[in-house]
Motif scaffolding. Structure first.
Motif, mmCIF file in Angstrom:
data_model
loop_
_atom_site.group_PDB
_atom_site.id
_atom_site.type_symbol
_atom_site.label_atom_id
_atom_site.label_comp_id
_atom_site.label_asym_id
_atom_site.label_seq_id
_atom_site.Cartn_x
_atom_site.Cartn_y
_atom_site.Cartn_z
ATOM 1 N N LEU A 1 0.757 -1.169 -0.511
ATOM 2 C CA LEU A 1 -0.378 0.255 0.206
ATOM 3 C C LEU A 1 0.975 1.326 -0.010
ATOM 4 N N ARG A 2 2.358 1.261 0.666
ATOM 5 C CA ARG A 2 2.967 2.454 0.814
ATOM 6 C C ARG A 2 3.734 2.548 -0.564
ATOM 7 N N THR A 3 4.291 1.132 -1.353
ATOM 8 C CA THR A 3 4.560 1.312 -2.696
ATOM 9 C C THR A 3 3.006 1.801 -3.694
ATOM 10 N N VAL A 4 2.253 1.369 -4.059
ATOM 11 C CA VAL A 4 1.042 1.985 -4.481
ATOM 12 C C VAL A 4 0.688 3.341 -4.117
ATOM 13 N N PHE A 5 0.297 3.307 -3.438
ATOM 14 C CA PHE A 5 -0.438 4.066 -3.179
ATOM 15 C C PHE A 5 -0.357 5.916 -1.774
ATOM 16 N N SER A 6 0.852 5.541 -1.550
ATOM 17 C CA SER A 6 1.672 6.283 -0.523
ATOM 18 C C SER A 6 1.516 6.944 0.313
ATOM 19 N N ILE A 7 0.613 5.543 1.281
ATOM 20 C CA ILE A 7 -0.152 5.625 2.212
ATOM 21 C C ILE A 7 0.791 5.394 3.108
ATOM 22 N N ASP A 8 0.796 5.147 4.026
ATOM 23 C CA ASP A 8 0.672 4.664 5.706
ATOM 24 C C ASP A 8 -0.279 3.325 6.065
ATOM 25 N N ALA A 9 -0.215 2.256 6.719
ATOM 26 C CA ALA A 9 -1.666 1.748 6.973
ATOM 27 C C ALA A 9 -1.006 0.728 7.668
ATOM 28 N N THR A 10 -1.818 0.621 8.896
ATOM 29 C CA THR A 10 -2.019 -1.222 9.793
ATOM 30 C C THR A 10 -3.362 -1.637 8.437
#
Lengths: 345, 264
Positions: free
Chosen positions: B239-248
Motif C-alpha cells: 500500500l505504501r508503494t502503490v498509494f503512498s500511504i502509511d497503513a496498518t
C-alpha cells in the motif's frame, strides 16, 4: 403527458408494444382519409368515385386532368416529403444524441438546395431526376461539413456546437442560394417558389423520379431502426454491446442523405418537419427509436399535408408549404422546448 | 454455461496502451483468473480504467496482444467480442425515460441479426437477468425514476442479458451510497459463486476489494505492482508503494478478511 405516461406504465410484456402497434395502424389508416380531403380542396370537387375513375380509368375530362396533373402529384409529393424529412430527423436525433438535430437545422436541406440551384443556374440542368443527384451531393457535403465544424475544438461534437455549426452553414448557404436566384433572371419562377419549399406545380414525373429513392430510404430506416436505437445509447455502451459503430453511423448518414436529399430535390428545403415530428412521436411512444422512426413517417406525412392544404381550405390562400410549415412548426417547437428542459451541453 | 466458463480465458500479453504521445500502460502482462472476481486497484491515473478498456477490446494496444479464449482480440469483430465479454462503462448513458425492460433487452444486441425476431429465449434470458439483479419488479419503470443503486443494477442486468462468461465493470460503486455499494459488490460476488462468471472490476475502496474480490491487482503508473489473493496483497509495504500511504493492517475478527486502516 397522460398518454405517454399510460403507455410507459402499461403492464409488462407485450401490452405496451400492442398499444403502440394499434396507434401506428390508426395513424397509417388516417393518411388515405387526409389525402382524400387534400385532393378535394380547390375549385373543382372530386368525389371518391371520380378519384378512383381518374386514377384507374382516365377519360381526359377536365376533372381527371386536374386530378392527375395537379392535385394527386401535390398530395403524393406532400406525403413523401413529410415522411422522408421526419424520418431523417428521427435518425439524426438518435445518432447524434441531439434533440436539435434535423435536416433543416443541421444544414442538410440548405446544402441540397444550394447544390440544386447551382446545377440549374450554372449548368442549366433540369428535371427532378437529374437534380436529385446534385441534392444528394449537396446534402452529403453539408453533413460532412457540419460534423467537422461541430466537432472541432474541445469536447467533440456536442449538441450545441453541432446546432451552431448547422445554423451558420444554413445561413451561409441560404444567402448564396438567394444571391444566385436574385441575379439569375432566367431562373424560372417555379425554382424561386421551390427554394422556400413548395409542393405546388410538381409534375407527375418529378414525383415518380423521387418516389423509389424515398421509399427505399424509408424502408431502410425501418430496417435499421434497431441498430439506430442501440447507437442512440452513445458510443461507449453501443460498442460494449458489440455494435460496429463506424458501419452503423455510415448507414445512418447514407439514409439521411437519401431521405433529405430526395425530399429537397422534390419540394425544396422544407423546415421544421424533421425537427418537430420526432419529438411529437417521442411524446407518444417513449424513447425507443424503433417506434419513433415508425411513427415519424405517418406523422410527418400528415403534418405536411395539413400544412400545405390547411390555409387553402380555410382561407383559399395558397402559400408555399415551407412558409406554412414554419407557421405551424415554430410555435410547436417553442412549446416542446419549454416542456422539456433540454440539456444541450 | 459452466462448460464455457471453464474455458473462458482473458489475458493481456505485454501490452502497451497509450493516448496520443503518453503511454498509460507499459509492457503489462495479466492473466485474468477464470471464474473468479478480480479487482483492479490503484491511484488515479494508474491506468486501471485503461487496462479494463484494453481487456474489453475498446482501447487498442500499440504493442502486445490481448487474448480472448486463445484468439487475438484485434482479429475479432466487436460482435464476436461482445458475445464473450460484457463491459459496463463508468458513466453509461441512456434516455431517462427508457424502461428497465427496454434497457435490458439491449443486452441481446450481439446475439441478434438484423432480421432475427425477438425470441422467447431472448425474453427468458432478460427476465432471468432482471431476477438475478432484483430489478424484475421494476421492469416497467423508467430509468430516471430509479434510485442510484437500482439504476446500477438495471445496467448490470443489461450486461447479464448479453449472456457472456466475463463481466468487466469500470468503478461500478462510484456515486452510490454505502448500502448500494455493498449491494452491487454482493451481487458481483454471487455472479461469480453461483453463475460461474468471471468478473473484473475497477474499484476504489481497498477494504471493499479485500472483502468481495478473490484476486487483487495493484497498479501504479501503468504497471502491475502486485497481484494475488487479498490476504497476500493487502500488506502495508504494497500500500505504501502503490498509494503512498502509511497503513496498518488488521483482520476482521469474524471472517479473517484483511482490513486496511490508512493512517496518513
Amino acid at each position: 403527458m397522460s398518454p405517454p405516461a399510460e403507455i410507459a406504465s402499461a403492464p409488462p410484456g407485450r401490452g405496451a408494444d400492442f398499444a403502440r402497434g394499434i396507434g401506428l395502424a390508426v395513424a397509417l389508416a388516417l393518411l388515405p382519409l387526409l389525402a382524400f380531403w387534400a385532393v378535394n380542396v380547390g375549385s373543382v370537387p372530386i368525389p371518391l368515385d371520380g378519384l378512383l375513375a381518374g386514377v384507374l380509368d382516365f377519360d381526359g375530362s377536365r376533372e381527371h386532368v386536374i386530378l392527375r396533373e395537379v392535385r394527386l402529384p401535390r398530395v403524393l409529393a406532400g406525403l413523401l416529403v413529410g415522411a422522408q424529412l421526419a424520418v431523417a430527423g428521427a435518425i439524426m436525433q438518435a445518432v447524434t444524441a441531439n434533440p436539435l438535430a434535423s435536416p433543416g437545422l443541421l444544414g442538410i436541406n440548405a446544402g441540397a438546395a444550394f447544390a440544386v440551384v447551382l446545377a440549374i443556374a450554372l449548368a442549366g440542368f433540369d428535371g427532378t431526376g437529374t437534380l436529385m443527384w446534385f441534392a444528394f451531393l449537396g446534402a452529403g457535403t453539408a453533413a460532412v461539413a457540419v460534423y467537422m465544424l461541430g466537432s472541432a475544438g474541445r469536447g467533440g461534437a456536442t449538441p450545441l456546437k453541432l446546432a451552431l455549426a448547422g445554423a451558420v452553414l444554413t445561413a451561409f448557404l441560404a444567402s448564396l442560394t438567394t444571391t444566385i436566384l436574385l441575379r439569375d433572371e432566367n431562373t424560372l419562377d417555379s425554382v424561386r417558389l421551390w427554394s422556400v419549399g413548395s409542393l405546388s406545380g410538381r409534375p407527375v414525373d418529378a414525383v415518380a423520379a423521387i418516389a423509389p429513392w424515398g421509399v427505399a430510404g424509408l424502408m431502410g430506416a425501418v430496417l435499421a431502426s434497431r441498430p439506430v436505437m442501440t447507437l442512440s445509447l452513445g458510443s461507449e455502451v453501443a460498442s460494449a454491446l458489440g455494435q460496429n459503430l463506424a458501419l452503423w453511423r455510415a448507414v445512418s448518414a447514407v439514409l439521411v442523405v437519401l431521405l433529405a436529399g430526395s425530399a429537397v430535390a422534390l419540394a425544396g428545403p422544407v423546415g421544421f418537419v424533421g425537427l418537430v415530428v420526432p419529438h411529437v412521436a417521442r411524446l407518444l411512444v417513449g424513447p425507443d427509436y424503433r417506434w419513433i422512426i415508425a411513427y415519424s413517417a405517418p406523422l410527418g406525412a400528415g403534418l405536411v399535408i395539413i400544412a400545405d392544404t390547411g390555409l387553402r381550405w380555410v382561407a383559399g390562400i395558397d402559400l408555399p408549404v415551407g412558409i406554412t410549415m414554419a407557421m405551424i412548426g415554430a410555435p410547436v417547437f417553442i412549446a416542446l422546448v419549454r416542456r422539456r428542459g433540454w440539456n444541450l451541453r | 454455461m459452466s462448460e464455457m466458463t471453464a474455458t473462458a480465458r482473458l489475458e493481456a500479453r505485454s501490452i502497451t496502451v497509450g493516448y496520443s504521445n503518453r503511454d498509460v500502460l507499459r509492457d503489462l502482462t495479466l492473466s485474468v483468473p477464470p471464474g473468479r472476481f478480480t479487482a483492479l486497484l490503484g491511484p488515479n491515473g494508474s491506468g486501471k480504467s485503461t487496462l479494463l478498456r484494453a481487456l474489453a477490446g475498446l482501447a487498442r494496444p500499440s504493442a502486445g496482444e490481448v487474448m480472448l479464449n486463445a484468439a487475438a482480440m484485434r482479429t475479432m469483430s466487436r460482435r464476436q467480442i461482445a458475445r464473450h465479454l460484457s463491459l459496463l462503462p463508468q458513466t453509461p448513458r441512456a434516455p431517462d425515460d427508457i424502461s428497465v425492460r427496454d434497457l435490458v433487452a439491449q443486452g441481446r444486441y450481439p446475439h441478434r441479426g438484423l432480421f432475427k425476431p425477438w425470441s422467447s429465449m431472448d425474453r427468458e434470458i432478460c427476465t432471468r437477468a432482471m431476477e438475478m439483479t432484483a430489478v424484475a419488479d421494476l421492469e416497467a419503470k423508467s430509468l430516471g425514476h430509479l434510485s442510484g443503486g437500482q439504476r446500477q443494477r438495471a445496467w448490470i442486468a443489461m450486461t447479464l442479458a448479453q449472456s457472456t462468461d466475463m463481466l468487466l465493470l469500470d468503478e461500478p460503486t462510484t456515486y452510490l451510497d454505502i448500502a448500494h455499494q455493498l449491494d452491487v459488490l454482493d451481487l458481483l460476488r454471487r455472479l461469480v459463486r453461483d453463475e460461474g462468471k468471471t468478473v473484473v472490476a475497477v474499484l476504489h475502496d481497498i477494504n471493499h476489494a479485500a472483502r468481495f474480490a478473490d484476486h487483487l491487482c495493484l497498479l501504479k503508473e501503468g504497471e502491475i505492482v502486485a497481484s494475488g489473493p487479498p490476504g497476500e496483497i493487502i500488506q502495508a509495504r504494497h500500500l505504501r508503494t502503490v498509494f503512498s500511504i502509511d497503513a496498518t493492517i488488521i483482520h476482521d475478527p469474524i471472517d479473517e478478511v484483511p482490513i486496511c486502516i490508512a493512517r496518513r
